[in-house]
Design a protein around this motif. Structure first.
Motif, PDB file in Angstrom:
ATOM      1  N   CYS A  83      52.725  -7.666 -16.846  1.00 22.51           N
ATOM      2  CA  CYS A  83      53.186  -7.405 -15.483  1.00 22.51           C
ATOM      3  C   CYS A  83      54.630  -7.871 -15.342  1.00 22.51           C
ATOM      4  CB  CYS A  83      52.305  -8.127 -14.461  1.00 22.51           C
ATOM      5  SG  CYS A  83      50.563  -7.696 -14.542  1.00 22.51           S
ATOM      6  N   ARG A  98      41.302 -14.444  -7.818  1.00 27.84           N
ATOM      7  CA  ARG A  98      42.702 -14.133  -7.582  1.00 27.84           C
ATOM      8  C   ARG A  98      43.602 -14.693  -8.680  1.00 27.84           C
ATOM      9  NH1 ARG A  98      40.603 -11.001  -4.903  1.00 27.84           N
ATOM     10  NH2 ARG A  98      40.567 -10.810  -2.627  1.00 27.84           N
ATOM     11  N   HIS A 108      53.153 -13.154  -5.169  1.00 28.69           N
ATOM     12  CA  HIS A 108      52.368 -11.936  -5.356  1.00 28.69           C
ATOM     13  C   HIS A 108      50.918 -12.306  -5.647  1.00 28.69           C
ATOM     14  CE1 HIS A 108      56.059  -9.504  -5.471  1.00 28.69           C
ATOM     15  NE2 HIS A 108      56.564 -10.518  -6.159  1.00 28.69           N
ATOM     16  N   HIS A 110      47.239 -11.006  -6.860  1.00 30.65           N
ATOM     17  CA  HIS A 110      46.532  -9.969  -7.617  1.00 30.65           C
ATOM     18  C   HIS A 110      45.017 -10.188  -7.540  1.00 30.65           C
ATOM     19  CE1 HIS A 110      50.050  -8.415  -9.988  1.00 30.65           C
ATOM     20  NE2 HIS A 110      50.525  -9.613  -9.685  1.00 30.65           N
ATOM     21  N   ASP A 111      44.283  -9.081  -7.627  1.00 28.76           N
ATOM     22  CA  ASP A 111      42.855  -9.143  -7.920  1.00 28.76           C
ATOM     23  C   ASP A 111      42.729  -9.346  -9.421  1.00 28.76           C
ATOM     24  OD1 ASP A 111      40.164  -8.736  -8.447  1.00 28.76           O
ATOM     25  OD2 ASP A 111      39.949  -7.135  -6.980  1.00 28.76           O
ATOM     26  N   MET A 115      43.914  -6.592 -11.829  1.00 26.03           N
ATOM     27  CA  MET A 115      45.342  -6.909 -11.707  1.00 26.03           C
ATOM     28  C   MET A 115      46.073  -6.016 -10.703  1.00 26.03           C
ATOM     29  SD  MET A 115      46.188  -9.617 -13.094  1.00 26.03           S
ATOM     30  CE  MET A 115      47.961  -9.508 -13.030  1.00 26.03           C
ATOM     31  N   LYS A 116      45.351  -5.418  -9.774  1.00 27.14           N
ATOM     32  CA  LYS A 116      46.010  -4.693  -8.700  1.00 27.14           C
ATOM     33  C   LYS A 116      46.617  -5.683  -7.714  1.00 27.14           C
ATOM     34  CE  LYS A 116      43.211  -0.505  -8.841  1.00 27.14           C
ATOM     35  NZ  LYS A 116      42.255   0.362  -8.087  1.00 27.14           N
ATOM     36  N   ILE A 117      47.789  -5.358  -7.207  1.00 27.34           N
ATOM     37  CA  ILE A 117      48.442  -6.229  -6.234  1.00 27.34           C
ATOM     38  C   ILE A 117      47.816  -5.992  -4.866  1.00 27.34           C
ATOM     39  CG2 ILE A 117      50.582  -6.686  -5.012  1.00 27.34           C
ATOM     40  CD1 ILE A 117      52.062  -6.471  -7.460  1.00 27.34           C
ATOM     41  N   SER A 120      51.809  -9.141  -1.037  1.00 30.83           N
ATOM     42  CA  SER A 120      53.025  -9.845  -1.449  1.00 30.83           C
ATOM     43  C   SER A 120      53.596 -10.574  -0.240  1.00 30.83           C
ATOM     44  CB  SER A 120      54.061  -8.882  -2.019  1.00 30.83           C
ATOM     45  OG  SER A 120      53.603  -8.310  -3.237  1.00 30.83           O
ATOM     46  N   SER A 425      52.449  -0.063 -10.371  1.00 30.98           N
ATOM     47  CA  SER A 425      51.410  -0.610  -9.508  1.00 30.98           C
ATOM     48  C   SER A 425      51.669  -0.198  -8.069  1.00 30.98           C
ATOM     49  CB  SER A 425      51.390  -2.140  -9.613  1.00 30.98           C
ATOM     50  OG  SER A 425      52.518  -2.666  -8.983  1.00 30.98           O
ATOM     51  N   ILE A 432      53.257  -2.779 -14.176  1.00 30.09           N
ATOM     52  CA  ILE A 432      52.198  -3.222 -15.076  1.00 30.09           C
ATOM     53  C   ILE A 432      52.159  -2.278 -16.263  1.00 30.09           C
ATOM     54  CG2 ILE A 432      49.729  -3.656 -15.342  1.00 30.09           C
ATOM     55  CD1 ILE A 432      49.588  -4.227 -12.396  1.00 30.09           C
TER      56      ILE A 432
END
Length: 489
Positions: A83, A98, A108, A110-111, A115-117, A120, A425, A432
């Protein structure tokens, strides 16, 4: 970078040791058992290492690419994804839901499963130290002022902004949550006073004084696993352990309730006065409204007095002015950075101190009497990396496992050559990139006729879950070789 950069994982069962020569991961299995489980040459100049509990997921940040976060499945020697962020990564925090990346002026969220944002936090006060804390229930705390110790709590699960707490008059130097996420401990740049706050209402629970003669920089601030003790280490030779008073937490909550009741009384009185002014001609109604307000106010006042009666001067002195540490450890040398942990090792409570000189010190800890902690063991973690190759480690494990397998069962391990494809992303400022997977030459793969295309989001999701999910694998050191083979043991 210091000679040896030490870092515990979230439950203090593992320790990373980073030097200019290489990275090593150790498993803390017992007082006399600190075993190396991973080794890697530091050709990329690694400067940040974080491991997720006892899983196979490790994240790295290097000096060569300071804005790149690398996710690694270290037991299978696989890169999961990289990332990229708009500026240098200063801090990384993780729990099972997280992953937090802290930059100088943004954070930032992320899940961690894909790794989805999710969110922010932009335009925060410059945070050059990358100071932030993440609780196991995903409360996030970070400073919001450069000139004072003011901080904000953010709910990273619900993505909601929480309360603001002015913890100190001077800028913050350390933050940490208790394991339950109910308490937040803070220290300022002076390092003389450590304060504990209730996360629910921001009330100050306790205040500990580390010292008065000299200002120090707090290097480590951490709660015990049960949340009943707080450890603090600095660049001095003394490590302090403070005891959390459960009574103090209850008093803080009661005080918050009293404040809410007093606020309700004020609002009721204002509403009553407005109604009385609007109906000044109706004397009877005005008198009735005044009687109601007086009754309500008296109830609120009685409740406030009842709560205030609990706060006797002696109790306030005991709760808010703890001048002495419950237990201490005096190290042989000052001026070195130490990180500490208070955890159970083989069912016994132990105080662990990892020093930048490359040694891990284990001390006895008496939860009843406190006092000076007795040194029990010292582990030298400065071993050279010669003749320690990750592949050889895996092969030795495979040989051990293969002895109990049928003769027809074989296991092979290959290291894929990485070719990276870029995927954008949901946040425009974070990129990413995912490694290209190796072709599936298994029997099932041949039947499906699948080709080795660029890794899809679902494939990355499976890789992340393989590294962090599945409770039976999360704490199982036999995660490699695969579970299908382990089932035949």
């Amino acid at each position: 970078m210091a000679a040896y950069q030490m870092n515990f994982n979230q439950d203090f069962t593992s320790l990373s040791v980073l030097s200019s020569g290489g990275l090593r991961l150790y498993s803390i299995a017992g007082q006399d058992r600190v075993e190396e489980i991973f080794a890697k040459d530091n050709t990329e100049q690694i400067r940040i290492v974080e491991r997720l509990f006892n899983s196979s997921l490790v994240v790295l940040v290097t000096a060569q690419k300071p804005n790149c976060l690398k996710m690694l499945h270290f037991k299978k020697k696989q890169d999961i994804c990289n990332c990229f962020y708009p500026s240098e990564i200063l801090c990384v925090r993780m729990n099972r839901q997280r992953l937090i990346v802290c930059l100088a002026e943004s954070i930032h969220i992320h899940d961690i499963r894909d790794m989805k944002i999710l969110h922010s936090i932009e335009n925060i006060a410059p945070n050059e130290l990358g100071l932030c804390a993440l609780s196991l229930n995903s409360h996030l705390a970070f400073p919001i002022c450069q000139s004072s110790g003011e901080l904000r709590i953010f709910n990273a699960n619900k993505l909601r902004t929480g309360m603001t707490i002015k913890a100190h008059d001077t800028p913050l130097s350390a933050l940490t949550f208790s394991p339950s996420g109910a308490l937040l401990a803070t220290a300022s740049e002076r390092g003389t006073v450590i304060r504990v706050f209730c996360v629910k209402n921001g009330q100050r629970v306790q205040e500990f004084r580390r010292g008065v003669k000299r200002c120090v920089r707090i290097a480590s601030l951490v709660f015990a696993a049960a949340g009943d003790f707080l450890c603090a280490s600095s660049n001095t030779e003394t490590v302090h352990v403070f005891k959390i008073d459960a009574r103090a937490v209850e008093v803080a909550e009661l005080k918050a309730i009293a404040e809410v009741a007093a606020k309700a009384d004020t609002q009721t009185k204002e509403a009553t006065d407005a109604a009385a002014a609007g109906a000044a001609a109706e004397d009877a109604n005005s008198e009735a409204a005044s009687a109601t307000a007086s009754s309500t106010s008296s109830w609120g006042g009685m409740f406030s007095k009842a709560v205030s009666s609990l706060l006797l001067p002696a109790q306030v002195s005991d709760v808010l002015a703890q001048d002495r540490a419950f237990a201490t450890v005096v190290l042989p040398q000052s001026g070195l950075k130490n990180i500490c942990a208070l955890t159970h090792v083989q069912k016994e409570l132990r105080l662990l101190i990892a020093c930048e000189d490359g040694f891990l010190y284990m001390h006895d800890f008496n939860a009843e009497r406190g006092g000076a902690c007795k040194l029990l063991a010292v582990h030298d973690l400065r071993g050279a990396l010669e003749d320690v190759i990750e592949l050889q480690l895996s092969e030795s494990i495979l040989k051990t496992q293969s002895k109990s397998l049928p003769a027809t069962t074989t296991t092979t391990t290959t290291l894929p050559q990485q070719s990276l494809t870029m995927l954008k992303s949901c946040a425009a400022s974070v990129l990413i990139e995912n490694p290209e997977p190796v072709a599936d030459n298994s029997y099932a793969g041949i039947l499906r006729g699948e080709q080795a295309d660029a890794m899809s989001d679902s494939a990355k999701f499976r890789k992340l879950c393989d590294a962090i999910d599945t409770p039976t694998k999360l704490y199982d050191e036999r995660q490699f070789p695969p579970v299908a083979i382990m089932a035949k043991d």
